[in-house]
Design a protein around this motif. Sequence first.
Motif, PDB file in Angstrom:
ATOM      1  N   THR A 392       3.022  -2.602 179.468  1.00  0.00           N
ATOM      2  CA  THR A 392       4.477  -2.736 179.568  1.00  0.00           C
ATOM      3  C   THR A 392       5.054  -1.758 180.584  1.00  0.00           C
ATOM      4  O   THR A 392       5.932  -2.113 181.384  1.00  0.00           O
ATOM      5  CB  THR A 392       5.129  -2.511 178.190  1.00  0.00           C
ATOM      6  N   SER A 393       4.568  -0.526 180.582  1.00  0.00           N
ATOM      7  CA  SER A 393       5.094   0.482 181.510  1.00  0.00           C
ATOM      8  C   SER A 393       4.842   0.078 182.964  1.00  0.00           C
ATOM      9  O   SER A 393       5.681   0.334 183.845  1.00  0.00           O
ATOM     10  CB  SER A 393       4.473   1.852 181.229  1.00  0.00           C
ATOM     11  N   LEU A 394       3.724  -0.552 183.232  1.00  0.00           N
ATOM     12  CA  LEU A 394       3.406  -0.984 184.601  1.00  0.00           C
ATOM     13  C   LEU A 394       4.300  -2.133 185.051  1.00  0.00           C
ATOM     14  O   LEU A 394       4.689  -2.216 186.220  1.00  0.00           O
ATOM     15  CB  LEU A 394       1.938  -1.412 184.690  1.00  0.00           C
ATOM     16  N   ILE A 395       4.641  -3.017 184.129  1.00  0.00           N
ATOM     17  CA  ILE A 395       5.493  -4.162 184.472  1.00  0.00           C
ATOM     18  C   ILE A 395       6.951  -3.739 184.578  1.00  0.00           C
ATOM     19  O   ILE A 395       7.681  -4.183 185.475  1.00  0.00           O
ATOM     20  CB  ILE A 395       5.337  -5.290 183.428  1.00  0.00           C
ATOM     21  N   MET A 400       5.158   1.791 189.862  1.00  0.00           N
ATOM     22  CA  MET A 400       3.984   2.468 189.323  1.00  0.00           C
ATOM     23  C   MET A 400       2.744   1.560 189.435  1.00  0.00           C
ATOM     24  O   MET A 400       1.629   2.034 189.622  1.00  0.00           O
ATOM     25  CB  MET A 400       4.216   2.861 187.864  1.00  0.00           C
ATOM     26  N   LEU A 401       2.971   0.246 189.312  1.00  0.00           N
ATOM     27  CA  LEU A 401       1.882  -0.703 189.494  1.00  0.00           C
ATOM     28  C   LEU A 401       1.341  -0.590 190.915  1.00  0.00           C
ATOM     29  O   LEU A 401       0.123  -0.623 191.144  1.00  0.00           O
ATOM     30  CB  LEU A 401       2.393  -2.118 189.223  1.00  0.00           C
ATOM     31  N   MET A 402       2.241  -0.427 191.867  1.00  0.00           N
ATOM     32  CA  MET A 402       1.812  -0.258 193.252  1.00  0.00           C
ATOM     33  C   MET A 402       1.019   1.043 193.430  1.00  0.00           C
ATOM     34  O   MET A 402       0.018   1.086 194.145  1.00  0.00           O
ATOM     35  CB  MET A 402       3.038  -0.225 194.183  1.00  0.00           C
ATOM     36  N   MET A 403       1.453   2.083 192.753  1.00  0.00           N
ATOM     37  CA  MET A 403       0.784   3.381 192.870  1.00  0.00           C
ATOM     38  C   MET A 403      -0.650   3.325 192.367  1.00  0.00           C
ATOM     39  O   MET A 403      -1.540   3.981 192.892  1.00  0.00           O
ATOM     40  CB  MET A 403       1.552   4.454 192.097  1.00  0.00           C
ATOM     41  N   GLU A 404      -0.882   2.507 191.325  1.00  0.00           N
ATOM     42  CA  GLU A 404      -2.217   2.404 190.742  1.00  0.00           C
ATOM     43  C   GLU A 404      -3.206   1.712 191.665  1.00  0.00           C
ATOM     44  O   GLU A 404      -4.412   1.786 191.459  1.00  0.00           O
ATOM     45  CB  GLU A 404      -2.142   1.632 189.414  1.00  0.00           C
ATOM     46  N   MET A 405      -2.688   1.034 192.685  1.00  0.00           N
ATOM     47  CA  MET A 405      -3.573   0.294 193.597  1.00  0.00           C
ATOM     48  C   MET A 405      -3.860   1.069 194.874  1.00  0.00           C
ATOM     49  O   MET A 405      -4.532   0.574 195.765  1.00  0.00           O
ATOM     50  CB  MET A 405      -2.943  -1.062 193.922  1.00  0.00           C
TER      51      MET A 405
END
Length: 406
Positions: A392-395, A400-405
């Motif tokens: 949920t936090s990533l969506i 933050m989703l971009m940062m994880e990649m």
Amino acid sequence: MLEVKLHDIGEGMTEGEVIHYLVKVGDSVMTDQPLVEVQTDKMVAELTSPCSGIVKEIRIEAGETVQVGTSLLYIEIDEDIRTVQKSYVETKPIAEEKGIPVINVAEKSRPIPFNRVLAAPYTRKIARDNNINIEDVHASDPSGRITEDDVFQFLKGQQTEMEPKKDGRVEEVSQEIPDEIPFRGIRKKIAEKMTKSLFTIPHVTHFDEVNMTNLFKLREQLIVAGESVGVSAFLIKALVISLKDFPIFNAELDEENSRILLKKNYHIGIATNTESGLLVPVIHDADKKSIKEINEDVKGLTAKAIAGKLQPFEMQNSTFTVSNVGPLGSTGATPIINYPETALIAFHKTKKQPIVNEYDEIVIGHIMTLSMAFDHRVADGATAIAFTNRFTSLIEQPHMLMMEMI
């Protein structure tokens, strides 16, 4: 004379049911022309002709279930084409050495290409069962593909046709609609697998909500920039990242050897509703793919599933399954795990509703409900909650989703 046998279309296949022949004795066929539809435990597949020639004999009747290796029909090879092709192969190198252009007369000698109506094997079966020539059915889809609904609409039109009586009056002509559906093939295999899953795995379903507002804004920005990416691709990417943080849900319980196998690959199954039933094509190595690549995989695999063109390897080795039923109108469910996986997550309908933002203001947000079924032998409720919180936090914060990649 060439034998056409039932070969192993998929891993572990031992038998198949002959559904329908697309040719009859005496027909001329060309190489790669579909000959017969066969129902395996996973799909309806078309067996094609390995050569050009004439169908001399059909050995197995439609409706029979036979073992792999059984001869289905015989084709007499077209000697004229074989002779021309041999001559062409022998002549081509010499001509090329002298710089002389070579015309492929074998191509000119082939039978006129067959024209097939675009329709899934299951759609064709519905037409056959109702004595409808599928070529007479009008396709409502702009692509020209005939769907199950098109066939039923055609049948409905037949039922209300008006026929003149002797006295000049007209009356409706009705045809009997079948009141039963054969319980076999893909539908039977789905039932067997769901029963095994439900009676083997102690299911627990965890529900949660996800604020999709920021993700929708990001998608709009991408569209303006010329990049159109479906929501599913973002959801799958966020799931893969979350699975790496909580590998217990990308696992399989091996009861026989008393161990839990944590999978190193992230193969995400996509539950897809088709005319033949529920199919699960797989995005292999989703952790190694960009959101854009995942998006292309989702579109391609879904299209192939609906068209009945999935290959066996495209439905194998999933480690975690996603069911995106929101577009169908679902608001909640308790999904059944795709055995022998440990968990399955379902995404339901996204609704606009009032929410309180970080400034204590009441605003309109886009809220999606999700339901996650998991194997309580392998994981506990607290772990499932932590997993969905991470997702949920990533969506909700897609940056933050971009940062994880990175």
